[in-house]
Design an enzyme around this catalytic site. Structure first.
Site, PDB file in Angstrom:
ATOM      1  N   ASN A  32     -31.268  -8.026 -52.692  1.00  0.00           N
ATOM      2  CA  ASN A  32     -30.513  -7.975 -53.945  1.00  0.00           C
ATOM      3  C   ASN A  32     -30.244  -9.512 -54.072  1.00  0.00           C
ATOM      4  O   ASN A  32     -29.510  -9.888 -55.309  1.00  0.00           O
ATOM      5  CB  ASN A  32     -29.094  -7.361 -53.711  1.00  0.00           C
ATOM      6  CG  ASN A  32     -28.055  -7.813 -52.554  1.00  0.00           C
ATOM      7  OD1 ASN A  32     -28.934  -8.863 -51.830  1.00  0.00           O
ATOM      8  ND2 ASN A  32     -27.239  -7.361 -52.697  1.00  0.00           N
ATOM      9  N   THR A  35     -27.979 -13.380 -50.451  1.00  0.00           N
ATOM     10  CA  THR A  35     -28.357 -14.794 -49.772  1.00  0.00           C
ATOM     11  C   THR A  35     -30.008 -14.924 -49.680  1.00  0.00           C
ATOM     12  O   THR A  35     -30.269 -15.986 -49.288  1.00  0.00           O
ATOM     13  CB  THR A  35     -27.789 -14.549 -48.442  1.00  0.00           C
ATOM     14  OG1 THR A  35     -28.124 -13.545 -47.478  1.00  0.00           O
ATOM     15  CG2 THR A  35     -26.076 -14.680 -48.327  1.00  0.00           C
ATOM     16  N   ASP A  56     -29.552  -3.489 -53.948  1.00  0.00           N
ATOM     17  CA  ASP A  56     -28.670  -3.550 -53.106  1.00  0.00           C
ATOM     18  C   ASP A  56     -28.770  -2.422 -51.960  1.00  0.00           C
ATOM     19  O   ASP A  56     -28.129  -1.138 -52.413  1.00  0.00           O
ATOM     20  CB  ASP A  56     -27.246  -3.254 -53.690  1.00  0.00           C
ATOM     21  CG  ASP A  56     -26.080  -3.979 -52.708  1.00  0.00           C
ATOM     22  OD1 ASP A  56     -26.259  -3.534 -51.454  1.00  0.00           O
ATOM     23  OD2 ASP A  56     -24.873  -4.100 -53.250  1.00  0.00           O
ATOM     24  N   VAL A  57     -29.153  -2.574 -50.810  1.00  0.00           N
ATOM     25  CA  VAL A  57     -29.294  -1.513 -49.761  1.00  0.00           C
ATOM     26  C   VAL A  57     -28.130  -0.615 -49.369  1.00  0.00           C
ATOM     27  O   VAL A  57     -28.025   0.414 -48.733  1.00  0.00           O
ATOM     28  CB  VAL A  57     -30.335  -1.997 -48.674  1.00  0.00           C
ATOM     29  CG1 VAL A  57     -29.207  -2.927 -47.819  1.00  0.00           C
ATOM     30  CG2 VAL A  57     -30.831  -0.991 -47.916  1.00  0.00           C
ATOM     31  N   SER A  75     -28.432  -8.581 -44.444  1.00  0.00           N
ATOM     32  CA  SER A  75     -26.974  -8.763 -44.347  1.00  0.00           C
ATOM     33  C   SER A  75     -27.066 -10.324 -44.463  1.00  0.00           C
ATOM     34  O   SER A  75     -27.884 -11.231 -44.059  1.00  0.00           O
ATOM     35  CB  SER A  75     -26.738  -8.518 -42.828  1.00  0.00           C
ATOM     36  OG  SER A  75     -25.364  -9.008 -42.731  1.00  0.00           O
ATOM     37  N   TYR A 145     -18.694  -9.172 -39.893  1.00  0.00           N
ATOM     38  CA  TYR A 145     -19.998  -9.180 -39.427  1.00  0.00           C
ATOM     39  C   TYR A 145     -20.177  -8.568 -38.122  1.00  0.00           C
ATOM     40  O   TYR A 145     -20.892  -7.676 -38.116  1.00  0.00           O
ATOM     41  CB  TYR A 145     -20.565 -10.799 -39.458  1.00  0.00           C
ATOM     42  CG  TYR A 145     -21.992 -10.676 -38.992  1.00  0.00           C
ATOM     43  CD1 TYR A 145     -23.007 -10.335 -40.042  1.00  0.00           C
ATOM     44  CD2 TYR A 145     -22.493 -11.306 -37.794  1.00  0.00           C
ATOM     45  CE1 TYR A 145     -24.619 -10.357 -39.588  1.00  0.00           C
ATOM     46  CE2 TYR A 145     -23.832 -11.434 -37.574  1.00  0.00           C
ATOM     47  CZ  TYR A 145     -24.927 -11.199 -38.348  1.00  0.00           C
ATOM     48  OH  TYR A 145     -26.032 -11.190 -38.087  1.00  0.00           O
ATOM     49  N   LYS A 149     -21.827  -4.710 -37.343  1.00  0.00           N
ATOM     50  CA  LYS A 149     -23.169  -4.911 -36.753  1.00  0.00           C
ATOM     51  C   LYS A 149     -22.729  -3.815 -35.395  1.00  0.00           C
ATOM     52  O   LYS A 149     -23.457  -3.205 -35.045  1.00  0.00           O
ATOM     53  CB  LYS A 149     -23.429  -5.968 -36.046  1.00  0.00           C
ATOM     54  CG  LYS A 149     -24.017  -7.038 -37.380  1.00  0.00           C
ATOM     55  CD  LYS A 149     -25.449  -6.500 -37.875  1.00  0.00           C
ATOM     56  CE  LYS A 149     -25.999  -7.354 -38.701  1.00  0.00           C
ATOM     57  NZ  LYS A 149     -27.257  -6.938 -39.434  1.00  0.00           N
TER      58      LYS A 149
END
Ligand code: UDP
Length: 308
Positions: A32, A35, A56-57, A75, A145, A149
């Site tokens: 997307n 970044t 956008d996953v 990510s 983050y 994860k």
């Protein structure tokens, strides 16, 4: 094989796409551009086996047909990204992982999660082995983050246990190389860009904290080997060559001929003190270890930043 790679316009995933295409696979990449960057797709888009879908996953998977392999690489991945994009970071790890695991279940695809050394937090044991449970601040600035994860790992293991999805989990340590964003805030692009501009390098804190840097081609080779292995539990992939940030700064200044020295800046919150992968498992089960030495990797990386 037909392979889906999320985050395909990002630094590490774009190199993974290169490797998979070179091995003759068909690759569909999703990104997307939150970044990721279009310039990272330049060589990929020239390849007949490659296609790209902007999506956008964490919200949707607008891709047709069955996949044999799904790599979830999407990510934000730098400490300043976590601060600027906290929800994107959380949702890529949580909703994105869920959507892709559901797709893997439906397709009968094997799924690989790009996890991270951040699951170990500020580690109390050194070097970090896979059966260490970590020391993570669950509400700190990096938690969007780290905890996303950790959740993604738990979700992947649940899909493996309860839905018989074949799951692989790679814990990626600090990685560097061409296609990093010059301004993503991570130490390697920061130091290289500052040195090339003839500015002092910004060392956070006393600079005695350590990291261990893996060149990107070594990393993606390890990731693809893990995908094709029979290892169903998390596996560290990184380079155990550990150094302090002061040593790194001195090295980059010497390498680039920068005479501006260093300046100290405040240490960000929850910055891990030491980090180094134990890669015994990767050596034994993947027959993998890093091949590119630090001097060669820095030389290629500096050449890339110089070319921008
Ligand atoms: N760092 C630094 N100067 C910078 C950027 C980072 O000294 O301009 C330090 C940072 O505090 C950390 C290490 O370099 O100790 C690695 O930071 P990075 O953001 O690359 O990744 P991390 O391993 O913390 O996720």
């Amino acid at each position: 094989m037909r392979i889906l790679v999320s985050g395909g316009a990002g630094f590490v995933p774009s190199h993974l796409c290169d490797l998979l295409l070179a091995r003759g696979h068909e690759v569909v990449a999703l990104d997307n551009f939150v970044t990721g960057h279009r310039r990272n797709l330049a060589t990929l888009e020239a390849h007949p086996g490659f296609s790209f879908v902007q999506a956008d996953v964490s919200r949707e998977l607008p891709v047709e047909g069955r996949f044999d392999r799904i790599y979830h690489m999407a990510s934000p991945a730098s400490p300043i990204d976590y601060v600027e994009l906290p929800f994107e970071t959380l949702y890529a790890g949580s909703d994105g992982t869920r959507l892709l695991l559901e797709r893997a279940r439906k397709d009968g695809a094997r799924f690989l999660l790009a996890s991270t050394s951040e699951v170990y937090g500020d580690p109390a044991i050194h070097p970090q082995v896979e059966d260490y449970w970590g020391n993570v601040n669950p509400i700190g600035v990096r938690s969007v983050y780290d905890e996303a994860k950790r959740y993604a790992e738990a979700l992947s293991m649940a899909f493996a246990r309860y839905h018989q999805v074949e799951v692989r989990i790679v814990r990626i340590f600090n990685t560097y190389g061409p296609r990093m964003r010059p301004n993503d805030g991570r130490v390697m692009p920061a130091f290289c860009s500052q040195a090339l501009r003839g500015e002092p390098l910004t060392v956070f804190g006393d600079g005695l904290q350590t990291r261990s840097f893996c060149y990107v081609s070594d990393l993606v080779e390890g990731i693809s080997r893990l995908m094709e292995s029979d290892l169903g539990t998390p596996c560290n992939v990184g380079n155990p060559h550990e150094m302090t940030m002061l040593q790194l700064a001195e090295y980059i200044n010497r390498f680039t001929g920068n005479t501006a020295g260093i300046v100290h800046r405040p240490l960000p919150k929850d910055d891990p003190t030491r980090r180094k992968p134990d890669i015994t498992l990767a050596r034994a089960r993947l027959g993998w270890e890093p091949q590119v030495d630090f001097e060669e990797g820095v030389s290629r990386t500096v050449a890339y930043f110089r070319s921008l």
